[in-house]
Design an enzyme around this catalytic site. Structure first.
Site, mmCIF file in Angstrom:
data_model
loop_
_atom_site.group_PDB
_atom_site.id
_atom_site.type_symbol
_atom_site.label_atom_id
_atom_site.label_comp_id
_atom_site.label_asym_id
_atom_site.label_seq_id
_atom_site.Cartn_x
_atom_site.Cartn_y
_atom_site.Cartn_z
ATOM 1 N N ARG A 1 0.857 -1.203 0.000
ATOM 2 C CA ARG A 1 0.000 0.000 0.000
ATOM 3 C C ARG A 1 0.883 1.240 0.000
ATOM 4 N NH1 ARG A 1 -3.885 0.100 4.933
ATOM 5 N NH2 ARG A 1 -4.885 -1.607 3.823
ATOM 6 N N ARG B 1 -2.063 6.783 9.819
ATOM 7 C CA ARG B 1 -2.160 6.313 8.424
ATOM 8 C C ARG B 1 -2.309 7.500 7.470
ATOM 9 N NH1 ARG B 1 -4.011 0.911 8.289
ATOM 10 N NH2 ARG B 1 -3.152 -0.186 10.078
ATOM 11 N N LYS C 1 -3.786 1.369 14.877
ATOM 12 C CA LYS C 1 -3.822 2.355 13.787
ATOM 13 C C LYS C 1 -4.537 3.638 14.214
ATOM 14 C CE LYS C 1 -6.321 -0.788 11.510
ATOM 15 N NZ LYS C 1 -7.100 -1.481 10.483
ATOM 16 N N LYS D 1 -6.355 7.216 12.298
ATOM 17 C CA LYS D 1 -6.714 7.771 10.989
ATOM 18 C C LYS D 1 -7.184 9.220 11.093
ATOM 19 C CE LYS D 1 -7.734 3.239 9.238
ATOM 20 N NZ LYS D 1 -8.740 2.314 8.706
ATOM 21 N N CYS E 1 -15.018 -3.559 -0.434
ATOM 22 C CA CYS E 1 -13.638 -3.853 -0.016
ATOM 23 C C CYS E 1 -13.116 -5.020 -0.853
ATOM 24 C CB CYS E 1 -13.607 -4.193 1.469
ATOM 25 S SG CYS E 1 -14.211 -5.855 1.814
ATOM 26 N N CYS F 1 -7.788 -10.906 0.951
ATOM 27 C CA CYS F 1 -7.844 -10.532 2.363
ATOM 28 C C CYS F 1 -7.960 -11.762 3.266
ATOM 29 C CB CYS F 1 -9.021 -9.592 2.622
ATOM 30 S SG CYS F 1 -9.093 -9.153 4.365
ATOM 31 N N CYS G 1 -16.294 -8.694 5.807
ATOM 32 C CA CYS G 1 -16.271 -9.028 7.238
ATOM 33 C C CYS G 1 -16.619 -7.764 8.015
ATOM 34 C CB CYS G 1 -14.888 -9.588 7.633
ATOM 35 S SG CYS G 1 -13.677 -8.312 8.023
ATOM 36 N N CYS H 1 -13.934 -1.985 6.207
ATOM 37 C CA CYS H 1 -12.984 -1.258 5.352
ATOM 38 C C CYS H 1 -13.648 -0.403 4.278
ATOM 39 C CB CYS H 1 -12.012 -2.241 4.711
ATOM 40 S SG CYS H 1 -11.018 -3.111 5.932
HETATM 41 FE FE1 SRM Z 1 -9.063 -2.048 6.345
HETATM 42 C C1 SRM Z 1 -7.656 -4.659 7.951
HETATM 43 C C2 SRM Z 1 -8.167 -3.305 3.386
HETATM 44 C C3 SRM Z 1 -9.829 0.919 4.897
HETATM 45 C C4 SRM Z 1 -10.835 -1.151 9.139
HETATM 46 N N1 SRM Z 1 -8.007 -3.677 5.789
HETATM 47 C C5 SRM Z 1 -7.473 -4.627 6.603
HETATM 48 C C6 SRM Z 1 -6.598 -5.602 5.807
HETATM 49 C C7 SRM Z 1 -5.200 -5.086 5.819
HETATM 50 C C8 SRM Z 1 -6.702 -7.079 6.213
HETATM 51 C C9 SRM Z 1 -5.751 -7.617 7.247
HETATM 52 O O1 SRM Z 1 -5.554 -7.005 8.306
HETATM 53 O O2 SRM Z 1 -5.239 -8.722 7.010
HETATM 54 C C10 SRM Z 1 -7.257 -5.448 4.400
HETATM 55 C C11 SRM Z 1 -6.389 -5.783 3.191
HETATM 56 C C12 SRM Z 1 -7.238 -6.459 2.125
HETATM 57 C C13 SRM Z 1 -6.585 -6.619 0.825
HETATM 58 O O3 SRM Z 1 -6.476 -7.769 0.358
HETATM 59 O O4 SRM Z 1 -6.212 -5.644 0.199
HETATM 60 C C14 SRM Z 1 -7.834 -4.050 4.498
HETATM 61 N N2 SRM Z 1 -8.887 -1.301 4.522
HETATM 62 C C15 SRM Z 1 -8.589 -2.008 3.404
HETATM 63 C C16 SRM Z 1 -8.799 -1.189 2.141
HETATM 64 C C17 SRM Z 1 -7.802 -1.513 1.037
HETATM 65 C C18 SRM Z 1 -10.243 -1.408 1.668
HETATM 66 C C19 SRM Z 1 -10.623 -0.803 0.351
HETATM 67 O O5 SRM Z 1 -11.623 -1.294 -0.189
HETATM 68 O O6 SRM Z 1 -10.021 0.120 -0.129
HETATM 69 C C20 SRM Z 1 -8.684 0.224 2.742
HETATM 70 C C21 SRM Z 1 -7.284 0.750 2.781
HETATM 71 C C22 SRM Z 1 -7.249 2.166 3.257
HETATM 72 C C23 SRM Z 1 -5.897 2.815 3.206
HETATM 73 O O7 SRM Z 1 -5.469 3.182 2.121
HETATM 74 O O8 SRM Z 1 -5.290 3.013 4.272
HETATM 75 C C24 SRM Z 1 -9.167 -0.032 4.173
HETATM 76 N N3 SRM Z 1 -10.071 -0.367 6.952
HETATM 77 C C25 SRM Z 1 -10.382 0.691 6.149
HETATM 78 C C26 SRM Z 1 -11.383 1.499 6.773
HETATM 79 C C27 SRM Z 1 -12.059 2.720 6.166
HETATM 80 C C28 SRM Z 1 -11.338 3.997 6.458
HETATM 81 O O9 SRM Z 1 -10.297 4.019 7.116
HETATM 82 O O10 SRM Z 1 -11.855 5.023 6.028
HETATM 83 C C29 SRM Z 1 -11.686 0.892 7.983
HETATM 84 C C30 SRM Z 1 -12.785 1.346 8.992
HETATM 85 C C31 SRM Z 1 -12.371 2.532 9.767
HETATM 86 C C32 SRM Z 1 -11.578 2.119 10.971
HETATM 87 O O11 SRM Z 1 -10.371 2.023 10.877
HETATM 88 O O12 SRM Z 1 -12.201 1.876 12.011
HETATM 89 C C33 SRM Z 1 -10.847 -0.274 8.085
HETATM 90 N N4 SRM Z 1 -9.176 -2.751 8.239
HETATM 91 C C34 SRM Z 1 -10.014 -2.280 9.212
HETATM 92 C C35 SRM Z 1 -9.911 -3.136 10.367
HETATM 93 C C36 SRM Z 1 -10.689 -2.980 11.691
HETATM 94 C C37 SRM Z 1 -9.939 -2.134 12.649
HETATM 95 C C38 SRM Z 1 -10.591 -2.126 14.010
HETATM 96 O O13 SRM Z 1 -10.567 -1.101 14.673
HETATM 97 O O14 SRM Z 1 -11.093 -3.156 14.455
HETATM 98 C C39 SRM Z 1 -8.998 -4.168 10.021
HETATM 99 C C40 SRM Z 1 -8.545 -5.334 10.908
HETATM 100 C C41 SRM Z 1 -7.431 -4.961 11.813
HETATM 101 O O15 SRM Z 1 -6.891 -3.861 11.775
HETATM 102 O O16 SRM Z 1 -7.095 -5.832 12.628
HETATM 103 C C42 SRM Z 1 -8.567 -3.895 8.679
HETATM 104 FE FE1 SF4 Z 2 -10.819 -7.724 4.544
HETATM 105 FE FE2 SF4 Z 2 -12.845 -7.371 6.155
HETATM 106 FE FE3 SF4 Z 2 -11.425 -5.272 5.375
HETATM 107 FE FE4 SF4 Z 2 -12.999 -6.478 3.662
HETATM 108 S S1 SF4 Z 2 -13.666 -5.437 5.515
HETATM 109 S S2 SF4 Z 2 -10.852 -5.884 3.281
HETATM 110 S S3 SF4 Z 2 -12.879 -8.583 4.280
HETATM 111 S S4 SF4 Z 2 -10.679 -6.899 6.624
#
Ligand code: SRM
Ligand code: SF4
Length: 581
Positions: A69, A138, A203, A205, A424, A430, A469, A473
């Site tokens: 990323r 981030r 993290k 944001k 997502c 993922c 899930c 995201c």
């Molecule tokens: Fe996310 C984890 C993809 C925005 C909440 N996110 C992941 C991971 C890295 C999976 C992992 O931990 O093994 C995913 C990678 C999937 C893949 O194959 O690419 C992933 N997140 C994404 C992206 C690529 C989704 C997308 O459709 O674009 C976004 C990347 C953003 C970036 O450029 O930094 C992405 N993730 C978000 C958002 C939305 C936002 O930030 O506006 C959220 C919800 C807001 C938040 O943070 O609360 C989000 N991602 C999570 C979480 C849950 C965190 C939590 O507090 O519980 C995880 C899981 C974790 O961190 O353990 C996670």
């Molecule tokens: Fe993976 Fe869940 Fe984030 Fe989708 S919402 S990219 S399934 S961690």
């Protein structure tokens, strides 16, 4: 302490044994400890989950691959930076570039041997991946509000300053990936004055929005700045703290939350206030339970007044009360827009942010051709769309023709419901996905479009988002229609979020199969058509009706349709979420 804390402490500022590990040719991946550390470097170790089934059947060894990323503050890329991404996608990734929901780019399918090339190529164009993932601040997001707007020009320096000031300082990045070479303006210092050895508990944001455009979902950020203005100029910001969406099914102690108003600040306090909030999180965030480690839990459990008092202790002065800034709209940023300087920008819709060449459309080739030929600046949006800016008027017809030639749908032919829809990545990359998202989304949207048309609602644009899930995201909990993967073919349906991201939706149906989602929505859409108030949006209507009434509508329709199987029992986390709205 959580295991990750020990790994951070022992890592010597994120070095671990990465330098050796990435040259270790006998393994496709890195050690478990290094797999934690590489996240801070912007990388995730993954397995192709489609291939996993075959591997298990034939008993072959696991092949690890990597997601990379890049961090793109405010979503802004120069032509050279765009082209560097394009070439990495072709040369060492799976041929696609994916715009993320935080204005970054992701590559999938990079093998260990391709990582150094990826990072070096990006660094040559002054793009870093350091801090794109991991327990740090981030990417800082910003509404692309008008490449034509004076205000973006005033806001963008704040985004850059926040980004630079809150970035990790470790030298390990250049040592591991760039053989110690440092590109002058990316050169980090070998100390972590803000983060220390343990970095943040989790993290963090940050997002910057304007009241007339909340396309970045400012209330979902750990720290959100909403601009207040005097005429066309920036006057200051109302600051929100404690947004965050991740939760776990059946664990009511985890829940999505919206940010709460902390204070109003003049522009010169942006960086000091951000630093102070980050320090409060650093010192008070939960370091034992990572599921409880986001700042939203501090805000909900200790109260916003406590957070403000702690922030003020760091600052050494009292902050002003927050000023009301009603958030009014959120835009997809699509189509041709005249800039203030006489030039033009063009927003192009990218389904699920995936820029790729397929049989039906070749957006990757088309976008590269546009950037090579016209050298526009590029803006990625949090709705996973792309904007090419600073284009001469004379280029318009040529660009339209180029996109048409490559099968890229023009903005005017993208249905309203599709324009801001988000998915997502989920499967196959993922590791946390419970269900499909990106891959099934186009077909789902086709079905929803047909339903809206059949009901005469085709001009409506409810915000629809799906995730594989409950981590959230693609921000399904702030959508008007949110779908959250439960297991395999089953989803939780959330309704009642607001069109502009200022209210959380509520879970109204659980374990809905993919095939049943549109039939489940049908009675609610019909009621909307019959009972809406003038100008009322779908999310506001569902909210006004109330979750119980919506569940009843769904249950009645389900009883009539004997084939359907939808559980409308409230899921416990939904009550937590709606209690916060
Ligand atoms: Fe996310 C984890 C993809 C925005 C909440 N996110 C992941 C991971 C890295 C999976 C992992 O931990 O093994 C995913 C990678 C999937 C893949 O194959 O690419 C992933 N997140 C994404 C992206 C690529 C989704 C997308 O459709 O674009 C976004 C990347 C953003 C970036 O450029 O930094 C992405 N993730 C978000 C958002 C939305 C936002 O930030 O506006 C959220 C919800 C807001 C938040 O943070 O609360 C989000 N991602 C999570 C979480 C849950 C965190 C939590 O507090 O519980 C995880 C899981 C974790 O961190 O353990 C996670
Ligand atoms: Fe993976 Fe869940 Fe984030 Fe989708 S919402 S990219 S399934 S961690």
């Amino acid at each position: 302490m959580a295991n990750v804390e020990a790994i951070k402490v022992q890592s010597q500022f994120l070095r671990g044994t990465l330098t050796d590990d990435i040259h270790q040719a006998t393994t496709s991946g890195v050690t478990a400890a290094n797999a934690t550390l590489i996240k801070f470097h912007g990388l995730y170790q993954q397995e192709d989950r489609d291939a996993r089934q075959t591997r298990k059947q034939v008993g072959t060894t696991k092949v690890q691959q990597f997601m990379v990323r890049s961090k793109v503050p405010g979503g802004h890329l120069t032509p050279a930076q765009y082209l560097a991404h394009d070439s990495v996608a072709t040369d060492v990734a799976n041929g696609t570039l994916r715009i993320t929901t935080r204005q970054d780019f992701q590559f999938h399918g990079v093998l260990k041997g391709g990582l150094k090339h990826t990072i070096a190529t990006l660094n040559q164009s002054l793009v870093t991946t350091l801090g794109a993932c991991g327990d740090v601040v981030r990417n800082v997001v910003l509404c692309p509000c008008g490449v034509s707007d004076q205000l973006r020009e005033e806001l963008f320096p704040h985004v850059r300053q926040l980004s630079t000031h809150l970035a990790p300082r470790t030298n390990s990045y250049s040592e591991v990936w760039l053989d110690g070479e440092k590109v002058a303006s990316l050169e980090p210092k070998e100390e972590e004055p803000l983060y220390g050895r343990t970095y943040l508990p989790r993290k963090f944001k940050i997002g910057v929005a304007v009241p007339w455009d909340n396309c970045i979902d400012v209330m979902a950020q750990d720290l959100g700045f909403v601009a207040t203005t005097e005429g066309d100029h920036l006057q200051g910001f109302t600051v929100y703290v404690g947004g965050g969406l991740g939760m776990t099914h059946n664990k009511p102690a985890t829940y999505p939350a919206l940010g709460q108003a902390l204070a109003w600040i003049p522009p010169e306090l942006t960086v000091p206030v951000a630093e102070a909030v980050v320090k409060v999180f650093r010192d008070w965030g939960d370091r034992e339970n990572r599921k409880h480690a986001r700042i939203k839990y501090l805000v909900v459990e200790r109260g916003i007044a406590w957070v403000k008092a702690e922030v003020e202790k760091h600052l050494g002065f009292t902050l002003e009360a927050p000023r009301a800034v009603p958030i009014r709209q959120a835009h997809a940023h699509l189509g041709w827009v005249a800039q203030r300087d006489g030039r033009w920008s063009l927003g192009v819709h990218v389904e699920s942010g995936r820029i790729a060449d397929t049989d039906t459309q070749q957006s990757k080739t088309a976008f590269r051709a546009i950037v090579e030929r016209f050298q526009p600046d590029t803006l990625l949006t949090c709705d996973q769309n792309i904007v090419f800016s600073n284009l001469p008027a004379a280029a318009r017809s040529e660009i339209d023709a180029l996109l048409k030639q490559h099968g890229v749908t023009p903005a005017e032919n993208i249905s309203p419901v599709r324009q801001r829809a988000l998915a997502c990545p989920a499967l196959p990359t993922c590791g946390l996905a419970l269900s499909e998202a990106e891959r099934i989304f186009p077909a789902f949207l086709n079905e929803l479009e047909q339903e809206l048309e059949a009901l005469g609602l085709e001009t409506e644009a409810p915000v629809v988002r799906i995730t594989g899930c409950p981590n959230g995201c693609a921000r399904p909990y702030t959508a008007e229609i949110g779908l959250v993967g439960r297991s395999g073919d089953h989803y939780v349906l959330y309704l009642g979020g607001s069109h502009v991201g200022t209210r959380l939706g509520t879970a109204v149906a659980d374990l809905v199969t993919l095939k049943q989602i549109v039939p489940t929505l049908r009675p609610v859409l019909r009621a909307f058509r019959a009972q809406r108030l003038p100008g009322e949006q779908f999310g506001d209507f569902c909210h006004r009706l109330g979750a119980d009434a919506v569940r009843q509508l769904i249950a009645q329709a389900t009883t009539l349709d004997s084939g359907a199987s939808v559980s409308t029992r409230a899921v416990s986390h939904a009550q937590e979420a709606s209690a916060l709205t």
